[in-house]
Design a protein around this motif. Structure first.
Motif, PDB file in Angstrom:
ATOM      1  N   SER A   1     -10.172 -15.440 -38.048  1.00 27.29           N
ATOM      2  CA  SER A   1      -9.924 -14.101 -37.498  1.00 27.29           C
ATOM      3  C   SER A   1     -11.171 -13.508 -36.872  1.00 27.29           C
ATOM      4  O   SER A   1     -11.102 -12.555 -36.105  1.00 27.29           O
ATOM      5  N   GLU A   2     -12.351 -14.053 -37.244  1.00 24.68           N
ATOM      6  CA  GLU A   2     -13.600 -13.512 -36.722  1.00 24.68           C
ATOM      7  C   GLU A   2     -14.214 -14.410 -35.663  1.00 24.68           C
ATOM      8  O   GLU A   2     -15.356 -14.238 -35.268  1.00 24.68           O
ATOM      9  N   ALA A   3     -13.467 -15.399 -35.208  1.00 26.35           N
ATOM     10  CA  ALA A   3     -13.995 -16.292 -34.187  1.00 26.35           C
ATOM     11  C   ALA A   3     -14.274 -15.525 -32.914  1.00 26.35           C
ATOM     12  O   ALA A   3     -13.593 -14.538 -32.612  1.00 26.35           O
ATOM     13  N   PRO A   4     -15.307 -15.869 -32.165  1.00 27.48           N
ATOM     14  CA  PRO A   4     -15.632 -15.117 -30.946  1.00 27.48           C
ATOM     15  C   PRO A   4     -14.513 -15.205 -29.923  1.00 27.48           C
ATOM     16  O   PRO A   4     -13.834 -16.226 -29.797  1.00 27.48           O
ATOM     17  N   ARG A   5     -14.324 -14.093 -29.204  1.00 27.35           N
ATOM     18  CA  ARG A   5     -13.301 -14.032 -28.160  1.00 27.35           C
ATOM     19  C   ARG A   5     -13.995 -13.853 -26.822  1.00 27.35           C
ATOM     20  O   ARG A   5     -15.082 -13.296 -26.751  1.00 27.35           O
ATOM     21  N   PHE A   6     -13.307 -14.318 -25.745  1.00 19.16           N
ATOM     22  CA  PHE A   6     -13.894 -14.287 -24.413  1.00 19.16           C
ATOM     23  C   PHE A   6     -12.927 -13.648 -23.437  1.00 19.16           C
ATOM     24  O   PHE A   6     -11.700 -13.767 -23.584  1.00 19.16           O
ATOM     25  N   ASP A   7     -13.499 -12.924 -22.451  1.00 19.80           N
ATOM     26  CA  ASP A   7     -12.675 -12.314 -21.409  1.00 19.80           C
ATOM     27  C   ASP A   7     -12.103 -13.425 -20.544  1.00 19.80           C
ATOM     28  O   ASP A   7     -12.863 -14.261 -20.025  1.00 19.80           O
ATOM     29  N   PRO A   8     -10.774 -13.456 -20.346  1.00 19.72           N
ATOM     30  CA  PRO A   8     -10.180 -14.556 -19.563  1.00 19.72           C
ATOM     31  C   PRO A   8     -10.579 -14.528 -18.097  1.00 19.72           C
ATOM     32  O   PRO A   8     -10.493 -15.534 -17.419  1.00 19.72           O
ATOM     33  N   ASP A   9     -11.008 -13.353 -17.582  1.00 18.50           N
ATOM     34  CA  ASP A   9     -11.353 -13.258 -16.158  1.00 18.50           C
ATOM     35  C   ASP A   9     -12.830 -13.556 -15.896  1.00 18.50           C
ATOM     36  O   ASP A   9     -13.181 -14.220 -14.934  1.00 18.50           O
ATOM     37  N   THR A  10     -13.706 -12.976 -16.756  1.00 19.14           N
ATOM     38  CA  THR A  10     -15.153 -13.130 -16.524  1.00 19.14           C
ATOM     39  C   THR A  10     -15.789 -14.192 -17.393  1.00 19.14           C
ATOM     40  O   THR A  10     -16.896 -14.656 -17.098  1.00 19.14           O
ATOM     41  N   GLY A  11     -15.126 -14.561 -18.483  1.00 20.90           N
ATOM     42  CA  GLY A  11     -15.716 -15.532 -19.397  1.00 20.90           C
ATOM     43  C   GLY A  11     -16.780 -14.932 -20.288  1.00 20.90           C
ATOM     44  O   GLY A  11     -17.418 -15.638 -21.056  1.00 20.90           O
ATOM     45  N   GLN A  12     -17.017 -13.565 -20.205  1.00 20.86           N
ATOM     46  CA  GLN A  12     -18.016 -12.909 -21.035  1.00 20.86           C
ATOM     47  C   GLN A  12     -17.463 -12.694 -22.445  1.00 20.86           C
ATOM     48  O   GLN A  12     -16.257 -12.464 -22.626  1.00 20.86           O
ATOM     49  N   PRO A  13     -18.328 -12.776 -23.481  1.00 18.12           N
ATOM     50  CA  PRO A  13     -17.842 -12.561 -24.859  1.00 18.12           C
ATOM     51  C   PRO A  13     -17.380 -11.116 -25.042  1.00 18.12           C
ATOM     52  O   PRO A  13     -17.977 -10.194 -24.516  1.00 18.12           O
ATOM     53  N   LEU A  14     -16.281 -10.981 -25.805  1.00 17.78           N
ATOM     54  CA  LEU A  14     -15.731  -9.665 -26.100  1.00 17.78           C
ATOM     55  C   LEU A  14     -16.228  -9.206 -27.463  1.00 17.78           C
ATOM     56  O   LEU A  14     -16.514 -10.034 -28.346  1.00 17.78           O
ATOM     57  N   SER A  15     -16.333  -7.875 -27.612  1.00 19.74           N
ATOM     58  CA  SER A  15     -16.720  -7.330 -28.909  1.00 19.74           C
ATOM     59  C   SER A  15     -15.593  -7.561 -29.900  1.00 19.74           C
ATOM     60  O   SER A  15     -14.416  -7.480 -29.542  1.00 19.74           O
ATOM     61  N   PRO A  16     -15.914  -7.867 -31.158  1.00 21.69           N
ATOM     62  CA  PRO A  16     -14.851  -8.055 -32.156  1.00 21.69           C
ATOM     63  C   PRO A  16     -14.087  -6.754 -32.353  1.00 21.69           C
ATOM     64  O   PRO A  16     -14.634  -5.673 -32.172  1.00 21.69           O
ATOM     65  N   PRO A  17     -12.813  -6.831 -32.711  1.00 15.77           N
ATOM     66  CA  PRO A  17     -12.017  -5.609 -32.933  1.00 15.77           C
ATOM     67  C   PRO A  17     -12.611  -4.794 -34.062  1.00 15.77           C
ATOM     68  O   PRO A  17     -13.115  -5.346 -35.036  1.00 15.77           O
ATOM     69  N   SER A  18     -12.580  -3.473 -33.897  1.00 14.37           N
ATOM     70  CA  SER A  18     -13.156  -2.596 -34.914  1.00 14.37           C
ATOM     71  C   SER A  18     -12.168  -2.336 -36.016  1.00 14.37           C
ATOM     72  O   SER A  18     -10.954  -2.334 -35.807  1.00 14.37           O
ATOM     73  N   THR A  19     -12.698  -2.143 -37.211  1.00 14.47           N
ATOM     74  CA  THR A  19     -11.868  -1.806 -38.359  1.00 14.47           C
ATOM     75  C   THR A  19     -11.501  -0.338 -38.290  1.00 14.47           C
ATOM     76  O   THR A  19     -12.341   0.494 -37.980  1.00 14.47           O
ATOM     77  N   PRO A  20     -10.211   0.025 -38.585  1.00 11.99           N
ATOM     78  CA  PRO A  20      -9.829   1.455 -38.538  1.00 11.99           C
ATOM     79  C   PRO A  20     -10.759   2.288 -39.403  1.00 11.99           C
ATOM     80  O   PRO A  20     -11.055   1.929 -40.543  1.00 11.99           O
ATOM     81  N   GLY A  21     -11.218   3.431 -38.848  1.00 11.27           N
ATOM     82  CA  GLY A  21     -12.113   4.334 -39.572  1.00 11.27           C
ATOM     83  C   GLY A  21     -13.566   3.977 -39.442  1.00 11.27           C
ATOM     84  O   GLY A  21     -14.432   4.683 -39.945  1.00 11.27           O
ATOM     85  N   MET A  22     -13.878   2.861 -38.774  1.00 15.58           N
ATOM     86  CA  MET A  22     -15.263   2.444 -38.596  1.00 15.58           C
ATOM     87  C   MET A  22     -15.610   2.474 -37.118  1.00 15.58           C
ATOM     88  O   MET A  22     -14.742   2.270 -36.265  1.00 15.58           O
ATOM     89  N   PRO A  23     -16.873   2.726 -36.737  1.00 15.70           N
ATOM     90  CA  PRO A  23     -17.251   2.739 -35.324  1.00 15.70           C
ATOM     91  C   PRO A  23     -17.174   1.356 -34.730  1.00 15.70           C
ATOM     92  O   PRO A  23     -17.299   0.352 -35.441  1.00 15.70           O
ATOM     93  N   PRO A  24     -16.922   1.238 -33.427  1.00 16.30           N
ATOM     94  CA  PRO A  24     -16.833  -0.077 -32.786  1.00 16.30           C
ATOM     95  C   PRO A  24     -18.109  -0.864 -32.978  1.00 16.30           C
ATOM     96  O   PRO A  24     -19.203  -0.304 -33.030  1.00 16.30           O
ATOM     97  N   ALA A  25     -17.934  -2.190 -33.110  1.00  9.89           N
ATOM     98  CA  ALA A  25     -19.098  -3.067 -33.288  1.00  9.89           C
ATOM     99  C   ALA A  25     -19.910  -3.107 -32.014  1.00  9.89           C
ATOM    100  O   ALA A  25     -19.384  -2.955 -30.914  1.00  9.89           O
ATOM    101  N   SER A  26     -21.217  -3.294 -32.180  1.00 11.79           N
ATOM    102  CA  SER A  26     -22.105  -3.378 -31.037  1.00 11.79           C
ATOM    103  C   SER A  26     -22.832  -4.689 -31.055  1.00 11.79           C
ATOM    104  O   SER A  26     -23.194  -5.198 -32.128  1.00 11.79           O
ATOM    105  N   ASN A  27     -23.028  -5.237 -29.883  1.00 15.75           N
ATOM    106  CA  ASN A  27     -23.749  -6.505 -29.813  1.00 15.75           C
ATOM    107  C   ASN A  27     -25.249  -6.318 -29.737  1.00 15.75           C
ATOM    108  O   ASN A  27     -25.990  -7.253 -29.485  1.00 15.75           O
ATOM    109  N   GLY A  28     -25.715  -5.027 -29.923  1.00 17.84           N
ATOM    110  CA  GLY A  28     -27.146  -4.757 -29.934  1.00 17.84           C
ATOM    111  C   GLY A  28     -27.731  -4.525 -28.574  1.00 17.84           C
ATOM    112  O   GLY A  28     -28.920  -4.307 -28.438  1.00 17.84           O
TER     113      GLY A  28
END
Length: 274
Positions: free
Chosen positions: A56-83
């Protein structure tokens, strides 16, 4: 089958799949409701032996650009950042620079305004000097002026000859105490002192005339002596003195009061010479 043949991937649940341990779905024997599957078994890297992230935590990629997508955020928590922060647009950079320059200009203008406001003008200096001169003048002449004002106000309600002479004598004592050196060089105050001298001279002359009429058999103070006009002129002189102190301007020499002051000063000089 030769060695170049590509085999299709095994179906889910088959050998090598991380979910092969799940088996067929299970149901509650009492309610018949499906049971939750057991937790996913941990997976390990076959080369390093280190645990692998769950599927469920495997990296995901944008199908158009091939860039890595941020993992889905947990409800009630701020979105994850890649730094990494998104680069600022040129317009945003321009706004930041413009705001900085505007702040510098405001600070510079405020400093210049403070310098200008802190430096008194010639008009401010003249105003402050006038206030200081008025204070000095009041301290010098107020006792005598108050004594003469008492004479003027008591005449409105009536006085005997004895009371009148006593009040004029008290005003004369205060005049002798007046510090003329303190008001020297203050033109409006010197003019006020001249007015005081003129009023006091007139009051004293009136007291002598009144006293002479009383002791002269041929003179009746009630019918032969009318001092009301003289006292009205003295009251006008008192008003001119007060106005001179308030305005910081000498008494107008061309006014009626100014001419009476000039006349009294001339008579006073004659008496001093005789």
């Amino acid at each position: 089958m030769n060695d170049d043949t590509v085999l299709p991937p095994p179906p889910p649940g088959g050998p090598g799949d991380g979910a092969s341990h799940l088996g067929p779905p299970r149901f509650d024997p009492y309610t018949g409701q499906p049971l939750a599957p057991p937790p996913e078994a941990p997976r390990f890297d076959p080369y390093t032996g280190r645990p692998l992230a769950p599927a469920s935590e495997a990296p995901r990629f944008d199908p158009d650009t091939g860039q890595p997508l941020s993992p889905p955020s947990t409800p009630g928590m701020p979105p994850a950042s890649n730094g990494h922060r998104a680069p600022r647009s040129p317009r945003r950079k321009g706004l930041i620079i413009a705001g900085f320059l505007a702040a510098v200009c405001l600070l510079s203008a405020g400093g210049a305004a403070a310098v200008i406001l802190s430096k008194p003008s010639a008009e401010d200096k003249a105003h402050d000097q006038l206030k200081a001169d008025q204070k000095t003048c009041h301290e010098a002449v107020d006792p005598t002026l108050d004594a003469l004002a008492t004479v003027d106000s008591r005449l409105d309600v009536g006085l005997t000859m004895a009371d009148y002479s006593e009040l004029v004598g008290a005003a004369s004592v205060e005049r002798n105490r007046l510090d003329e050196d303190a008001v020297k060089g203050i033109d409006f105050c010197e003019s006020a002192v001249e007015g005081i001298d003129a009023a006091l001279f007139s009051y004293s002359l009136t007291a002598s005339s009144w006293n002479d009429c009383i002791f002269e058999s041929s003179c009746d103070p009630d019918t032969d002596l009318d001092l009301s006009e003289t006292w009205a002129d003295d009251s006008e002189t008192m008003d001119a003195i007060t106005q001179a102190l308030e305005d910081g301007e000498p008494i107008d020499p061309d006014s009626d009061v100014g001419q009476r002051i000039d006349l009294v000063s001339s008579l006073d000089g004659i008496f001093e010479d005789s």
